[in-house]
Motif scaffolding. Structure first.
Motif, PDB file in Angstrom:
ATOM      1  N   SER A   1       0.966  -1.155   0.276  1.00  0.00           N
ATOM      2  CA  SER A   1      -0.057  -0.564  -0.432  1.00  0.00           C
ATOM      3  C   SER A   1       0.637   1.102   0.059  1.00  0.00           C
ATOM      4  CB  SER A   1      -0.824   0.136   0.992  1.00  0.00           C
ATOM      5  OG  SER A   1       0.067   0.395   2.265  1.00  0.00           O
ATOM      6  N   ARG A   2       0.009   2.115   0.006  1.00  0.00           N
ATOM      7  CA  ARG A   2       1.183   3.951  -0.495  1.00  0.00           C
ATOM      8  C   ARG A   2       1.708   3.889   1.035  1.00  0.00           C
ATOM      9  NH1 ARG A   2      -3.429   7.704   1.178  1.00  0.00           N
ATOM     10  NH2 ARG A   2      -5.385   6.931   1.137  1.00  0.00           N
ATOM     11  N   TYR A   3       0.793   3.385   2.014  1.00  0.00           N
ATOM     12  CA  TYR A   3       1.369   3.638   3.556  1.00  0.00           C
ATOM     13  C   TYR A   3       2.775   3.212   3.961  1.00  0.00           C
ATOM     14  CZ  TYR A   3      -4.197   4.358   3.933  1.00  0.00           C
ATOM     15  OH  TYR A   3      -5.141   5.057   4.199  1.00  0.00           O
ATOM     16  N   ILE A   4       2.895   2.233   3.342  1.00  0.00           N
ATOM     17  CA  ILE A   4       4.394   1.930   3.445  1.00  0.00           C
ATOM     18  C   ILE A   4       5.586   2.459   2.551  1.00  0.00           C
ATOM     19  CG2 ILE A   4       5.809  -0.215   3.767  1.00  0.00           C
ATOM     20  CD1 ILE A   4       3.624  -0.432   5.934  1.00  0.00           C
ATOM     21  N   PRO A   5       6.042   3.159   3.493  1.00  0.00           N
ATOM     22  CA  PRO A   5       7.172   3.788   1.696  1.00  0.00           C
ATOM     23  C   PRO A   5       8.229   2.235   1.371  1.00  0.00           C
ATOM     24  CG  PRO A   5       7.623   5.214   3.835  1.00  0.00           C
ATOM     25  CD  PRO A   5       6.472   3.875   4.529  1.00  0.00           C
ATOM     26  N   GLU A   6       8.583   2.847   0.525  1.00  0.00           N
ATOM     27  CA  GLU A   6       9.445   1.942  -0.618  1.00  0.00           C
ATOM     28  C   GLU A   6      10.679   1.161   0.228  1.00  0.00           C
ATOM     29  OE1 GLU A   6      11.348   0.520  -4.658  1.00  0.00           O
ATOM     30  OE2 GLU A   6      10.079   2.507  -4.564  1.00  0.00           O
ATOM     31  N   GLU A   7      11.479   1.685   0.725  1.00  0.00           N
ATOM     32  CA  GLU A   7      12.630   1.387   0.816  1.00  0.00           C
ATOM     33  C   GLU A   7      11.726   1.071   2.525  1.00  0.00           C
ATOM     34  OE1 GLU A   7      11.571   5.334   2.184  1.00  0.00           O
ATOM     35  OE2 GLU A   7      11.971   4.897   0.862  1.00  0.00           O
ATOM     36  N   ASN A   8      10.979   1.167   3.416  1.00  0.00           N
ATOM     37  CA  ASN A   8      10.354   0.324   5.101  1.00  0.00           C
ATOM     38  C   ASN A   8       9.847  -1.480   4.081  1.00  0.00           C
ATOM     39  OD1 ASN A   8      10.452   2.634   5.379  1.00  0.00           O
ATOM     40  ND2 ASN A   8       9.444   2.453   6.711  1.00  0.00           N
ATOM     41  N   ARG A   9       9.608  -0.932   2.765  1.00  0.00           N
ATOM     42  CA  ARG A   9       8.856  -2.785   2.432  1.00  0.00           C
ATOM     43  C   ARG A   9      10.328  -3.772   2.224  1.00  0.00           C
ATOM     44  NH1 ARG A   9       6.648  -0.633  -2.809  1.00  0.00           N
ATOM     45  NH2 ARG A   9       4.866   0.115  -1.351  1.00  0.00           N
ATOM     46  N   LYS A  10      10.913  -3.055   1.446  1.00  0.00           N
ATOM     47  CA  LYS A  10      12.315  -3.867   1.142  1.00  0.00           C
ATOM     48  C   LYS A  10      12.695  -4.328   1.843  1.00  0.00           C
ATOM     49  CE  LYS A  10      13.097  -1.977  -3.690  1.00  0.00           C
ATOM     50  NZ  LYS A  10      14.107  -0.724  -4.603  1.00  0.00           N
ATOM     51  N   GLU A  11      12.847  -3.723   3.230  1.00  0.00           N
ATOM     52  CA  GLU A  11      13.407  -3.537   4.768  1.00  0.00           C
ATOM     53  C   GLU A  11      12.928  -4.494   5.449  1.00  0.00           C
ATOM     54  OE1 GLU A  11      16.322  -2.224   8.487  1.00  0.00           O
ATOM     55  OE2 GLU A  11      14.151  -0.937   7.554  1.00  0.00           O
ATOM     56  N   LEU A  12      11.740  -4.995   5.136  1.00  0.00           N
ATOM     57  CA  LEU A  12      10.935  -5.787   5.811  1.00  0.00           C
ATOM     58  C   LEU A  12      10.542  -6.884   5.616  1.00  0.00           C
ATOM     59  CD1 LEU A  12       7.802  -2.757   6.721  1.00  0.00           C
ATOM     60  CD2 LEU A  12       9.279  -4.724   8.890  1.00  0.00           C
ATOM     61  N   LEU A  13      10.642  -6.463   4.091  1.00  0.00           N
ATOM     62  CA  LEU A  13      10.986  -7.783   3.351  1.00  0.00           C
ATOM     63  C   LEU A  13      12.217  -9.189   3.213  1.00  0.00           C
ATOM     64  CD1 LEU A  13       8.113  -7.093   0.353  1.00  0.00           C
ATOM     65  CD2 LEU A  13       7.762  -8.662   2.602  1.00  0.00           C
ATOM     66  N   GLU A  14      13.077  -8.011   3.232  1.00  0.00           N
ATOM     67  CA  GLU A  14      15.096  -8.884   3.588  1.00  0.00           C
ATOM     68  C   GLU A  14      15.268  -8.992   4.420  1.00  0.00           C
ATOM     69  OE1 GLU A  14      17.531  -5.032   2.493  1.00  0.00           O
ATOM     70  OE2 GLU A  14      16.793  -5.708   0.974  1.00  0.00           O
ATOM     71  N   LEU A  15      14.265  -8.754   5.967  1.00  0.00           N
ATOM     72  CA  LEU A  15      14.356  -8.936   7.426  1.00  0.00           C
ATOM     73  C   LEU A  15      13.456 -10.284   7.525  1.00  0.00           C
ATOM     74  CD1 LEU A  15      13.872  -5.935   9.223  1.00  0.00           C
ATOM     75  CD2 LEU A  15      16.061  -7.838   9.071  1.00  0.00           C
ATOM     76  N   TYR A  16      12.582 -10.510   7.265  1.00  0.00           N
ATOM     77  CA  TYR A  16      11.575 -11.509   7.507  1.00  0.00           C
ATOM     78  C   TYR A  16      11.496 -12.958   6.621  1.00  0.00           C
ATOM     79  CZ  TYR A  16       7.472 -14.424   7.055  1.00  0.00           C
ATOM     80  OH  TYR A  16       5.954 -14.927   6.880  1.00  0.00           O
ATOM     81  N   GLN A  17      12.736 -12.896   5.335  1.00  0.00           N
ATOM     82  CA  GLN A  17      13.002 -13.751   4.706  1.00  0.00           C
ATOM     83  C   GLN A  17      14.055 -14.168   5.298  1.00  0.00           C
ATOM     84  OE1 GLN A  17      13.727 -12.509  -0.030  1.00  0.00           O
ATOM     85  NE2 GLN A  17      11.361 -11.001   0.342  1.00  0.00           N
ATOM     86  N   ALA A  18      14.737 -13.288   5.738  1.00  0.00           N
ATOM     87  CA  ALA A  18      16.305 -13.651   5.844  1.00  0.00           C
ATOM     88  C   ALA A  18      15.549 -14.728   7.425  1.00  0.00           C
ATOM     89  CB  ALA A  18      16.950 -12.542   6.096  1.00  0.00           C
TER      90      ALA A  18
ATOM     91  N   LEU B   1      12.719 -11.407  11.262  1.00  0.00           N
ATOM     92  CA  LEU B   1      11.673 -11.147  12.160  1.00  0.00           C
ATOM     93  C   LEU B   1      11.042 -12.131  11.352  1.00  0.00           C
ATOM     94  CD1 LEU B   1      10.569  -7.309  10.371  1.00  0.00           C
ATOM     95  CD2 LEU B   1      11.315  -8.323  12.337  1.00  0.00           C
ATOM     96  N   SER B   2       9.755 -12.689  12.300  1.00  0.00           N
ATOM     97  CA  SER B   2       9.035 -13.266  12.528  1.00  0.00           C
ATOM     98  C   SER B   2       7.478 -12.290  12.055  1.00  0.00           C
ATOM     99  CB  SER B   2       8.488 -14.014  14.174  1.00  0.00           C
ATOM    100  OG  SER B   2       7.426 -12.734  15.193  1.00  0.00           O
TER     101      SER B   2
ATOM    102  N   GLU C   1       4.795 -12.503  13.140  1.00  0.00           N
ATOM    103  CA  GLU C   1       3.549 -11.462  14.155  1.00  0.00           C
ATOM    104  C   GLU C   1       4.887 -10.118  14.510  1.00  0.00           C
ATOM    105  OE1 GLU C   1       0.878 -10.580  16.867  1.00  0.00           O
ATOM    106  OE2 GLU C   1       1.085 -12.463  15.550  1.00  0.00           O
ATOM    107  N   GLN C   2       6.096 -10.212  14.431  1.00  0.00           N
ATOM    108  CA  GLN C   2       6.237  -9.319  14.532  1.00  0.00           C
ATOM    109  C   GLN C   2       6.246  -8.345  12.848  1.00  0.00           C
ATOM    110  OE1 GLN C   2      10.465 -10.690  14.853  1.00  0.00           O
ATOM    111  NE2 GLN C   2      10.646 -10.040  17.140  1.00  0.00           N
ATOM    112  N   VAL C   3       6.421  -8.658  12.012  1.00  0.00           N
ATOM    113  CA  VAL C   3       6.000  -7.923  10.600  1.00  0.00           C
ATOM    114  C   VAL C   3       4.945  -7.337  11.138  1.00  0.00           C
ATOM    115  CG1 VAL C   3       5.790  -7.971   8.306  1.00  0.00           C
ATOM    116  CG2 VAL C   3       7.439  -9.531   8.884  1.00  0.00           C
ATOM    117  N   ARG C   4       3.506  -8.420  10.814  1.00  0.00           N
ATOM    118  CA  ARG C   4       1.916  -7.503  11.408  1.00  0.00           C
ATOM    119  C   ARG C   4       2.171  -6.697  11.951  1.00  0.00           C
ATOM    120  NH1 ARG C   4      -1.571  -6.982  14.362  1.00  0.00           N
ATOM    121  NH2 ARG C   4      -0.555  -8.715  16.631  1.00  0.00           N
ATOM    122  N   THR C   5       3.271  -6.415  13.817  1.00  0.00           N
ATOM    123  CA  THR C   5       2.802  -5.302  14.213  1.00  0.00           C
ATOM    124  C   THR C   5       3.413  -4.514  13.335  1.00  0.00           C
ATOM    125  OG1 THR C   5       2.982  -6.777  15.975  1.00  0.00           O
ATOM    126  CG2 THR C   5       3.447  -5.064  16.240  1.00  0.00           C
TER     127      THR C   5
END
Length: 129
Positions: free
Chosen positions: A61-78, A81-82, A84-88
């Motif tokens: 969504s437009r609410y999540i800046p692209e750099e945040n999105r990439k960082e969250l996805l990288e941490l989750y894939q690695a 981040l659980s 639940e942490q991604v959800r929060t």
């Protein structure tokens, strides 16, 4: 171990082991991506208010800046981040961003607004002391 087949096998053949719940998974979708698309949350803000939305849709969504999105996805894939942490994190970002939008009109109508309120929110102290 990731097994990718080049042929489109019938669902019955793919689900014979019974261990994998994602029988309807598209051929090239990663398991972590499927998890984000099938994990639904309730966000009480913004365009998502009153709806259940997948974590994937929130991330895109437009609410999540692209750099945040990439960082969250990288941490989750690695695995750092659980789910639940991604959800929060995602629901918090969306809720705060949507709340910030509600404080200002969507489009300036009565004249120029020289002071963008949300751009310096982190640097601006909340108290005058």
């Amino acid at each position: 171990v990731t097994v990718k087949s080049s042929s489109r096998a019938p669902v019955a053949a793919a689900g014979q082991e019974g261990d994998e719940p994602s029988k309807e998974e598209p051929p090239n979708e990663e398991p972590w991506e499927t998890t984000l698309k099938t994990t639904v949350v309730h966000v009480g803000a913004g365009e998502f208010q009153g709806h259940k939305v997948s974590l994937w849709d929130l991330l895109q969504s437009r609410y999540i800046p692209e750099e945040n999105r990439k960082e969250l996805l990288e941490l989750y894939q690695a695995g750092e981040l659980s789910l639940e942490q991604v959800r929060t994190v995602v629901t918090t970002i969306v809720t705060r961003a949507a709340a910030g939008e509600g404080a200002e009109p969507a489009a300036p109508e009565g004249g120029p607004r020289a002071e963008p309120v949300t751009t310096e929110a982190e640097a601006t102290p909340l108290h005058g002391d």
